[in-house]
Structure formats: structure tokens, C-alpha cells
Design a protein around this motif. Structure first.
Motif, mmCIF file in Angstrom:
data_model
loop_
_atom_site.group_PDB
_atom_site.id
_atom_site.type_symbol
_atom_site.label_atom_id
_atom_site.label_comp_id
_atom_site.label_asym_id
_atom_site.label_seq_id
_atom_site.Cartn_x
_atom_site.Cartn_y
_atom_site.Cartn_z
ATOM 1 N N THR A 178 0.862 -1.178 0.000
ATOM 2 C CA THR A 178 0.000 0.000 0.000
ATOM 3 C C THR A 178 0.902 1.233 0.000
ATOM 4 N N SER A 180 0.834 5.558 0.100
ATOM 5 C CA SER A 180 0.036 6.770 0.319
ATOM 6 C C SER A 180 0.624 7.944 -0.450
ATOM 7 N N ARG A 182 -0.684 12.209 -2.091
ATOM 8 C CA ARG A 182 -1.691 13.264 -2.063
ATOM 9 C C ARG A 182 -2.240 13.579 -3.448
ATOM 10 N N VAL A 198 -3.662 4.966 -1.506
ATOM 11 C CA VAL A 198 -4.516 5.536 -0.474
ATOM 12 C C VAL A 198 -4.098 6.981 -0.204
ATOM 13 N N LYS A 199 -5.072 7.847 -0.009
ATOM 14 C CA LYS A 199 -4.776 9.221 0.378
ATOM 15 C C LYS A 199 -4.299 9.260 1.829
ATOM 16 N N SER A 201 -5.238 11.230 4.054
ATOM 17 C CA SER A 201 -6.398 11.458 4.923
ATOM 18 C C SER A 201 -7.173 10.177 5.221
ATOM 19 N N LYS A 202 -6.899 9.121 4.460
ATOM 20 C CA LYS A 202 -7.618 7.858 4.643
ATOM 21 C C LYS A 202 -6.787 6.802 5.379
ATOM 22 N N LEU A 203 -5.601 7.186 5.843
ATOM 23 C CA LEU A 203 -4.740 6.208 6.504
ATOM 24 C C LEU A 203 -5.390 5.622 7.760
ATOM 25 N N TYR A 204 -6.208 6.428 8.432
ATOM 26 C CA TYR A 204 -6.840 5.955 9.668
ATOM 27 C C TYR A 204 -7.831 4.816 9.417
ATOM 28 N N GLU A 205 -8.218 4.617 8.163
ATOM 29 C CA GLU A 205 -9.162 3.551 7.831
ATOM 30 C C GLU A 205 -8.473 2.209 7.595
ATOM 31 N N LEU A 206 -7.142 2.205 7.578
ATOM 32 C CA LEU A 206 -6.389 0.986 7.276
ATOM 33 C C LEU A 206 -6.131 0.178 8.538
#
Length: 289
Positions: A178, A180, A182, A198-199, A201-206
């Protein structure tokens, strides 16, 4: 590549400068080493003082960075770092000086009387070093991670030069990767390489990873992200300066971290020295067109 000059003075620096000097000598140039007191001798290379190396040479090569925090030229192979004495500056006068982070030298000596070139600012230097850095980072991961890269869950933070090189290498090794980024175009390129994009801002969803490589020189792996993504991971921070990892929180959580600075000089000094030499050649070729 003789363009009317025959001699180089390599002053200060680590193993990269030693291999750069050797590569220049192998190309047929006269080479002098200054600030390498612990090096007794090198074939076809004169080991001397910084002043004499500068005085005898038409082109002078300083290390990366050109000056340390003490305002002196870094010289780990000498008894101490090299001071910019009036005699040394006089010996450099009127000559071409190549170094990394040239602004440090220009600020310390506003009028050195020399033409200063920064090889660190060159794109070919940055790209070649990114490849060496990525290879060194993967080597560190292989040594310190108890599993294999193949099949492991890896995260690369950032898709600059080093991030791109890491992406290519890790996918070729079979990592479940994966990355990340921008910019939308970077996310598209990541997907085209077969990795998950993955953006930030979306790291917390991983979910958690096995190995995390950070290339961003800004705080990106804070305590919350470390707890979410790195509780069982090896974290390798490749970013300059203070890096992008909350090392205090990582230590408190028992997360294995490595702040891997200056990998080219540590992991592949021969290649790194040749990169310096080739970049200087490119600059000189442009100057003599």
C-alpha cells in the motif's frame, strides 16, 4: 572526459568521497585527498592536507553536506573536521568547487572567490540516490524483519523519488503493498504499479502492517496512526531531519523503529561515490558546451 583540466582535489567526507576519488583516478585524472589522515595510501592518489589538495587541484570536491553544524567541512577520516582557514580559502580561489548543500558554504563564506556548484540539487543525482536509498531500506528491512518481504504487508508513506523506487522494488519482491500519496496523478501511477493507493487522509481507515517505510520529512506517523497501523510493525523512517515518525510514542508502545539517514553513504558508498562523480561530469559538460 578531459575538457582542459587534469586534477581533482577531494577534501573531507566519508567513504563516498573515497570511492569518488578512486573513480576519478581510474578515469585517468590526478587526484589528491585532503582530510583523510587515517588513510595511509591509495594507489595513484596522493593523500595530503586539505590546503595542499586544494592548492594542487583545478577542481575541488567537498562532501554532502559541504559544512557540518560546527561550520567545518565534515572529515570522519581525520582527527577533526576541517576549518575554512584563510589559507584554504585562498587555495580555493578562482577554482570550481563542487559540494552538497552549497548554501551552507555560501552563507559561511559569502565571497570565497570560487565558483560553487551544488551536485545535490541535480535531478540525476537525486534519482540515482533514491534508488540506492530504497535498496538500502529494503536491506534494512530484510535484516530486521523476522519474516520475508514476499507476502508481507508493507506501507510506503509518500510517492516522491524514494517512494517511487520503493514501490517498484517492493512490488517486484511480492510484497502486499500500500502506498500513500496526495496527488491524484500519483495515486493513479501507484495503482498502475499493482499496489494499493490511499490518500493520507484515509490512513486511519487501514489496518496494521508488517513493515512501514516513511519518506515524508514532516510529522505523518503520530501516536494515533502508530497505534492503528504499526503496533506489530517494523518502522523505517527515511526522511531527513527529525523524520516523520513520533519516535517517543513508538518507543513507549514498544514499536521497532529505525531512523535510516544517509543510507547511500552507509549501504553503498561505492555506487554513491560514482553518482557524485558522474553528476560532476554532467555539470562540467554543460559548462564547456
Amino acid at each position: 572526459m578531459n575538457k582542459g583540466f587534469n586534477s581533482f582535489g577531494v577534501i573531507g567526507g566519508d567513504k563516498r568521497q573515497l570511492y569518488c576519488a578512486r573513480a576519478l583516478s581510474d578515469d585517468g585524472y590526478m587526484v589528491s585527498l585532503g582530510g583523510f589522515d587515517s588513510v595511509k595510501e591509495m594507489r595513484n592518489i596522493e593523500v595530503t592536507t586539505p590546503f595542499e589538495a586544494a592548492l594542487m587541484s583545478e577542481i575541488i570536491i567537498l562532501p554532502l553536506p559541504s559544512l557540518g553544524s560546527d561550520g567545518k567541512i565534515p572529515a570522519p577520516f581525520s582527527k577533526g573536521n576541517i576549518e575554512l582557514t584563510p589559507d584554504l580559502l585562498t587555495a580555493m580561489k578562482g577554482k570550481r568547487v563542487f559540494c552538497g548543500f552549497a548554501d551552507k558554504l555560501r552563507k559561511a563564506v559569502p565571497a570565497p572567490g570560487a565558483e560553487i556548484f551544488d551536485y545535490y540539487e541535480r535531478e540525476e543525482f537525486a534519482v540515482a540516490n533514491a534508488v540506492v536509498t530504497a535498496e538500502g531500506a529494503i536491506s534494512l528491512a530484510m535484516i530486521n524483519f523476522e519474516g520475508t518481504i514476499n507476502g508481507s504487508k508493507c506501507l510506503v508513506l509518500g510517492y516522491g523519488r524514494i517512494g517511487k523506487a520503493l514501490t517498484d522494488m517492493l512490488t517486484s519482491l511480492g510484497a502486499r503493498l500500500t502506498v500513500s500519496a496526495r496527488k491524484p496523478q500519483d495515486l493513479a501511477w501507484i495503482r498502475s504499479k499493482g499496489a494499493t493507493a490511499v490518500k493520507f487522509s484515509k490512513l486511519y481507515e487501514l489496518e496494521s502492517f508488517d513493515i512501514i517505510f516513511n519518506t515524508v520529512p514532516a510529522p505523518v506517523l503520530d501516536s494515533l496512526l502508530l497505534a492503528k497501523l504499526a503496533s506489530k510493525a517494523l518502522v523505517i523512517d527515511l526522511a531527513s531531519g527529525k523524520g516523520g515518525v513520533d519516535f517517543y510514542s513508538a518507543e513507549r508502545m514498544g514499536i521497532d523503529t529505525i531512523h535510516a539517514l544517509s543510507l547511500p553513504g552507509k549501504c553503498a558508498p561505492k555506487t554513491a561515490g560514482e553518482i557524485v562523480k558522474n553528476t560532476i561530469y554532467h555539470i562540467l559538460e554543460e559548462e564547456y558546451r
